[in-house]
Design a protein around this motif. Structure first.
Motif, PDB file in Angstrom:
ATOM      1  N   LYS A   1       0.834  -1.205   0.000  1.00  0.00           N
ATOM      2  CA  LYS A   1       0.000   0.000   0.000  1.00  0.00           C
ATOM      3  C   LYS A   1       0.870   1.257   0.000  1.00  0.00           C
ATOM      4  O   LYS A   1       0.643   2.186  -0.779  1.00  0.00           O
ATOM      5  N   SER A   2       1.882   1.292   0.866  1.00  0.00           N
ATOM      6  CA  SER A   2       2.766   2.458   0.937  1.00  0.00           C
ATOM      7  C   SER A   2       3.546   2.659  -0.357  1.00  0.00           C
ATOM      8  O   SER A   2       3.747   3.799  -0.802  1.00  0.00           O
ATOM      9  N   LEU A   3       3.999   1.567  -0.955  1.00  0.00           N
ATOM     10  CA  LEU A   3       4.727   1.675  -2.223  1.00  0.00           C
ATOM     11  C   LEU A   3       3.840   2.261  -3.320  1.00  0.00           C
ATOM     12  O   LEU A   3       4.297   3.079  -4.129  1.00  0.00           O
ATOM     13  N   LYS A   4       2.579   1.852  -3.346  1.00  0.00           N
ATOM     14  CA  LYS A   4       1.655   2.400  -4.344  1.00  0.00           C
ATOM     15  C   LYS A   4       1.480   3.905  -4.147  1.00  0.00           C
ATOM     16  O   LYS A   4       1.501   4.671  -5.107  1.00  0.00           O
ATOM     17  N   VAL A   5       1.308   4.317  -2.890  1.00  0.00           N
ATOM     18  CA  VAL A   5       1.161   5.745  -2.605  1.00  0.00           C
ATOM     19  C   VAL A   5       2.422   6.502  -3.024  1.00  0.00           C
ATOM     20  O   VAL A   5       2.358   7.636  -3.506  1.00  0.00           O
ATOM     21  N   ALA A   6       3.579   5.844  -2.882  1.00  0.00           N
ATOM     22  CA  ALA A   6       4.854   6.456  -3.263  1.00  0.00           C
ATOM     23  C   ALA A   6       5.079   6.463  -4.775  1.00  0.00           C
ATOM     24  O   ALA A   6       6.079   6.995  -5.244  1.00  0.00           O
ATOM     25  N   GLY A   7       4.163   5.856  -5.517  1.00  0.00           N
ATOM     26  CA  GLY A   7       4.251   5.917  -6.973  1.00  0.00           C
ATOM     27  C   GLY A   7       4.776   4.672  -7.655  1.00  0.00           C
ATOM     28  O   GLY A   7       4.863   4.619  -8.884  1.00  0.00           O
ATOM     29  N   ALA A   8       5.155   3.654  -6.881  1.00  0.00           N
ATOM     30  CA  ALA A   8       5.665   2.425  -7.487  1.00  0.00           C
ATOM     31  C   ALA A   8       4.533   1.633  -8.137  1.00  0.00           C
ATOM     32  O   ALA A   8       3.364   1.779  -7.764  1.00  0.00           O
ATOM     33  N   GLU A   9       4.898   0.800  -9.105  1.00  0.00           N
ATOM     34  CA  GLU A   9       3.942  -0.096  -9.750  1.00  0.00           C
ATOM     35  C   GLU A   9       4.093  -1.475  -9.128  1.00  0.00           C
ATOM     36  O   GLU A   9       4.977  -2.242  -9.511  1.00  0.00           O
ATOM     37  N   VAL A  10       3.253  -1.777  -8.145  1.00  0.00           N
ATOM     38  CA  VAL A  10       3.363  -3.035  -7.413  1.00  0.00           C
ATOM     39  C   VAL A  10       2.875  -4.189  -8.275  1.00  0.00           C
ATOM     40  O   VAL A  10       1.782  -4.139  -8.842  1.00  0.00           O
ATOM     41  N   VAL A  11       3.706  -5.213  -8.389  1.00  0.00           N
ATOM     42  CA  VAL A  11       3.340  -6.420  -9.131  1.00  0.00           C
ATOM     43  C   VAL A  11       2.590  -7.317  -8.149  1.00  0.00           C
ATOM     44  O   VAL A  11       3.185  -7.996  -7.315  1.00  0.00           O
ATOM     45  N   GLU A  12       1.275  -7.272  -8.219  1.00  0.00           N
ATOM     46  CA  GLU A  12       0.427  -7.881  -7.195  1.00  0.00           C
ATOM     47  C   GLU A  12       0.614  -9.390  -7.030  1.00  0.00           C
ATOM     48  O   GLU A  12       0.539  -9.909  -5.931  1.00  0.00           O
ATOM     49  N   ASP A  13       0.848 -10.091  -8.137  1.00  0.00           N
ATOM     50  CA  ASP A  13       0.946 -11.551  -8.017  1.00  0.00           C
ATOM     51  C   ASP A  13       2.377 -12.026  -7.767  1.00  0.00           C
ATOM     52  O   ASP A  13       2.631 -13.226  -7.708  1.00  0.00           O
ATOM     53  N   ALA A  14       3.303 -11.105  -7.587  1.00  0.00           N
ATOM     54  CA  ALA A  14       4.696 -11.470  -7.273  1.00  0.00           C
ATOM     55  C   ALA A  14       4.869 -11.387  -5.757  1.00  0.00           C
ATOM     56  O   ALA A  14       5.249 -10.347  -5.215  1.00  0.00           O
ATOM     57  N   THR A  15       4.526 -12.475  -5.079  1.00  0.00           N
ATOM     58  CA  THR A  15       4.536 -12.490  -3.618  1.00  0.00           C
ATOM     59  C   THR A  15       5.138 -13.785  -3.094  1.00  0.00           C
ATOM     60  O   THR A  15       5.153 -14.808  -3.783  1.00  0.00           O
ATOM     61  N   LEU A  16       5.616 -13.715  -1.856  1.00  0.00           N
ATOM     62  CA  LEU A  16       6.064 -14.919  -1.153  1.00  0.00           C
ATOM     63  C   LEU A  16       6.103 -14.588   0.329  1.00  0.00           C
ATOM     64  O   LEU A  16       6.814 -13.671   0.740  1.00  0.00           O
ATOM     65  N   ALA A  17       5.307 -15.292   1.112  1.00  0.00           N
ATOM     66  CA  ALA A  17       5.284 -15.118   2.564  1.00  0.00           C
ATOM     67  C   ALA A  17       5.439 -16.490   3.201  1.00  0.00           C
ATOM     68  O   ALA A  17       4.574 -17.351   3.047  1.00  0.00           O
ATOM     69  N   ILE A  18       6.549 -16.679   3.884  1.00  0.00           N
ATOM     70  CA  ILE A  18       6.850 -17.972   4.502  1.00  0.00           C
ATOM     71  C   ILE A  18       6.726 -17.835   6.022  1.00  0.00           C
ATOM     72  O   ILE A  18       7.411 -17.011   6.639  1.00  0.00           O
ATOM     73  N   GLY A  19       5.851 -18.634   6.615  1.00  0.00           N
ATOM     74  CA  GLY A  19       5.615 -18.563   8.051  1.00  0.00           C
ATOM     75  C   GLY A  19       6.544 -19.454   8.862  1.00  0.00           C
ATOM     76  O   GLY A  19       7.337 -20.216   8.323  1.00  0.00           O
TER      77      GLY A  19
END
Length: 194
Positions: free
Chosen positions: A130-148
């Motif tokens: 969210k912050s990156l989008k506000v800062a003007g970046a183009e977030v690649v939404e499906d490029a994710t990885l969260a390892i618990g």
């Protein structure tokens, strides 16, 4: 050559997220290079009084220049108290300014990481996006990885030896580099599969 800049949200010497950044560098497809920005902890908290010509702290100016020169941004971060670490928040504050001239404008960005919780820091990752989008970046939404469960998962296995992690990071790096390849370099993938 696609230049991807990594910002790491954990400052610990043996940070697993720092090791994720190392895997990202090793996973870069042909025609891409991944480097990690060093010294985020040296940048003072954002203060508009410092953000004037001749006063911008050297490390903050270096960060802005590095982000402006990058084709892609990869933020690798754990989750602290349900959100992003202060060091990542501060980095985004600096690159988002001056108002209307963010060094991240138009830059592809993705967020990955690992955290102790079972969901791998997804709240933090969502806040960073969210912050990156506000800062003007183009977030690649499906490029994710969260390892618990990072403490137990990486107690005896290094990230570069975890096939799921290597493959997941390689996919994100490929997406940022604008390539269609979604696999890790053969040597890295073979080592992780052992």
């Amino acid at each position: 050559m696609a230049e991807i800049l990594t910002l790491v949200g954990s400052l610990r010497t043996e940070s697993v997220n720092s090791k994720f950044a190392q895997v990202a560098a090793a996973s870069a497809p042909e025609g891409a290079a991944v480097t990690t920005f060093e010294g985020l902890e040296e940048i003072p908290f954002y203060n508009e009084d410092l953000d004037v010509e001749g006063k911008v702290p050297a490390k903050a100016a270096e960060l802005r220049a590095a982000v402006a020169a990058a084709d892609g941004l990869l933020l690798v971060t754990p989750e602290y108290n349900g959100t992003m670490p202060a060091v990542i928040n501060n980095a985004i504050d600096w690159i988002s300014r001056p108002f209307g001239a963010s060094s991240a404008t138009g830059t592809k960005a993705a967020v990955i990481g690992t955290s102790a919780g079972q969901y791998g820091g997804v709240w933090a990752h969502d806040d960073v996006r969210k912050s990156l989008k506000v800062a003007g970046a183009e977030v690649v939404e499906d490029a994710t990885l969260a390892i618990g469960a990072s403490y137990s998962r990486f107690a005896e296995v290094e990230p570069q030896d975890d096939a799921e992690v290597v493959e997941g990071i390689a996919k994100v790096v490929a997406a940022l580099a604008g390539t269609t390849g979604a696999t890790a370099p053969a040597e890295l993938a073979e080592a992780a599969a052992r």
